[in-house]
Structure formats: structure tokens, C-alpha cells
Scaffold this motif. Sequence first.
Motif, PDB file in Angstrom:
ATOM      1  N   GLY A  60       0.807  -1.229   0.000  1.00  0.00           N
ATOM      2  CA  GLY A  60       0.000   0.000   0.000  1.00  0.00           C
ATOM      3  C   GLY A  60       0.832   1.267   0.000  1.00  0.00           C
ATOM      4  O   GLY A  60       0.530   2.215  -0.730  1.00  0.00           O
TER       5      GLY A  60
ATOM      6  N   ASN B  49      -3.933  -0.512  -3.765  1.00  0.00           N
ATOM      7  CA  ASN B  49      -4.989  -0.473  -2.765  1.00  0.00           C
ATOM      8  C   ASN B  49      -4.971  -1.803  -2.018  1.00  0.00           C
ATOM      9  O   ASN B  49      -4.897  -2.863  -2.643  1.00  0.00           O
ATOM     10  N   VAL B  50      -5.045  -1.728  -0.704  1.00  0.00           N
ATOM     11  CA  VAL B  50      -4.914  -2.932   0.115  1.00  0.00           C
ATOM     12  C   VAL B  50      -5.910  -2.895   1.258  1.00  0.00           C
ATOM     13  O   VAL B  50      -6.106  -1.844   1.870  1.00  0.00           O
ATOM     14  N   VAL B  51      -6.543  -4.030   1.530  1.00  0.00           N
ATOM     15  CA  VAL B  51      -7.286  -4.181   2.779  1.00  0.00           C
ATOM     16  C   VAL B  51      -6.719  -5.393   3.491  1.00  0.00           C
ATOM     17  O   VAL B  51      -6.621  -6.478   2.908  1.00  0.00           O
TER      18      VAL B  51
END
Lengths: 201, 201
Positions: free
Chosen positions: B50, B56-58
Motif C-alpha cells: 500500500g 490499494n490494500v485491505v
Amino acid sequence: MGSKTTSKPKTNRTKKSKTKSGEDRYEIRLSGSGGQGLILAGVILSEALGIGDKKNVVQSQSYGPEARGGASRADVVVADGEIYYPKTMKLDMLLALTQEACDKYYPDVKEGGILIVDSGMVTQVPTKKYFGLPFTQLAREEIGIVMVANVISLGAIAEFTGIVSKQAIKDAVLARAPKGTEEKNTKALELGFSAARKLKR
Amino acid sequence: MGSKTTSKPKTNRTKKSKTKSGEDRYEIRLSGSGGQGLILAGVILSEALGIGDKKNVVQSQSYGPEARGGASRADVVVADGEIYYPKTMKLDMLLALTQEACDKYYPDVKEGGILIVDSGMVTQVPTKKYFGLPFTQLAREEIGIVMVANVISLGAIAEFTGIVSKQAIKDAVLARAPKGTEEKNTKALELGFSAARKLKR
């Protein structure tokens, strides 16, 4: 400690029940800047809720364009039942340890939600209904390490919200405390309980 | 190190492109038992992706009835575009550091997904297509601390999947390494790169 609190809650919004209006979902965001240990605090809170208190919990961090500023955050969604949608929607509780985080995330707090700020860091609070404690200053002056401001905050969250049991949060803090720091972390947590209790009066 | 690898990949499934078949979403699970540092590894990998690689990272952990056994896990969803659904659905990559975690989560790996196991801990691998490296043994024997098995794994993941740049994972490991442990953590990461590179040949 009472003299160090910089604001009194204007309404009694703390409830001992884990959710408001019977809803089975409670959304928490811990926010501040990188290096304040908020992700670790989110992990500890989740382990307390999930392992200690046997709730269902999803804890998450997001990194994206909006996350590459200075603000850091960890989200925790807790429920008795299954969590179908793991992202936060409207926060029941926001902890903000910096002004930037407070400005950025306060709009995500739902009406009647609880705002807890570091009163030494957040000087312009966007509402009159909030709890303010000088977490960073307490960490430095009472415990001797700034790094435990996150643990003091966890104690205050337990006291203000009643969402997590004190035994569970104690166990979770101890399980994650690096060897040799157990005593200072326990002291920090208890300082969080007591400072919040005094402020609530 | 080559002599320590206990299995050869049966197919060349590593791709340098970040996703397979052009799909803009890649799901990773790091699993094992509590105390193996998998949540921290998930945080480091997410920060590398990220902050370093600007994806984009969750990143998330779940605690619920199913999570209260011995298995511990951290999930990472990465995409170039927005992540609308933050939960993992079908894993592109699974790291399993224990037999229990491998048994429990292998069914979540999608067809053609990558399985990476600790070959000293996972003796019954449910497929012939996998990468095995003795992460725990390498940590103990080559670095001198078992605790860095998670960092060696991160190096191997970078090498096997190509999902994260080596510079980004190096920076992220260093940013999270406790003071005084930078050298051992860097050594552990590079050991992960090299051991995986040798196994891929």
C-alpha cells in the motif's frame, strides 16, 4: 488525574450495553498518525473482544490513495452474530490521537456516536460532545514511555464504552506486551481505566 | 540452502505479473498458529503493497467461533483499483506454517493458486503443486531466532509470487523491525528471497 482532563463529557452517552438501540453491530475506529501503535491497539482490542469476550470481530486496515497521508487507522467491527459486511459504515466510536485524524474521520461518526480525543493533540474538536484525555502526556509523565499512549487509550475505551470487558482487555494487552514491559503496560491500561472513570463523573 | 528445501515446485506457477488472467484483485492468506507473528507479517506485507508499491490494500483478521481454535490467520486483498469487497473469497496464495492451518485453509485456495508451506511443519501436503521451505528451521539455524520465520516467509512470498516489489518489502520490514533487530530482520528477508529463488530453479 482529574486536573489533567481537559473536557467534561457534555452528555452521558456511555452505555454499559454493548450496542445502542439493540443493534447487533458496533463499529470502532482507532486513528492518529503512523508510529502511535494504533494497528497494534486494534489487534489487541480485537483479541480481547474475539478471544476473551467471545464476540465475532473483524479488524482491518486499509491502504489506498486516501491512506497515504499522515493519518493512520485501524477499524474494528464487533457483533454477537455473524458479520456479513466487514467494512465500517457509520462509527459507533472514534478514537482520534491527532488533529488530522479527528478532522478526517469525525464525519464518519454516526449521530450519538462516541468521540474520544487526545486532548493534548486535538485542540479543535468539531463537536462539544466528546471525551478528552491527554493520552500522550499521561504516557510520558505517568508511565515514562510515550509509546504506551495506545494502551492508555484502550483502557479509556473500555471504561467509556463498556464494549469490552476489563478482564479481556487486560489479558489481551499482556499477551501482546513485549517481554519485560508487562508491568508498564498493565499500569498504562489501569491509568486509562481510572482517568476515564474520573472524567465520566 | 538448496539442500534444505524439501520439495520442488511441480509446475512453474509463479508469474511476475501481479495478477493472473488480467484480473485486478489478488487475495493472500498468511496462516499458522498464534505466536508465529502472522498478523505482523500481514501488516508488513500490506504496508509494502500500500505504501511502497502504491496499491490499494485491505488487510484483516477475523475472530469468531471458527477462529478460536489453534489456527491464526491474516488476510490481505490487493488491487490496483478500488476494493469493493474486502473479504477474501478465493485465495490466490496461501502461506501455511502449520499442518492445522494447511488442512483448514487449503480448500479456500482457488484453482491454480499458490500454496507455500513450512516443509518442516506441514508434512502432509494436500496437493503435489506447492512450494515447501523449512521457514522455522531456517529461522532457528541460519538467523538464530525462531521469531523471524514470518519475515523469511515474506521474502519467499515476494520471490514466488512477484506480487510485491523487493524494495517495498525491505522498507516495510525495516519500518516495523524493533530497534536493534534491523540487521537480523534484513538477513531473514534476504534468506527468504534466496531460498525461494533456489527452489524455483
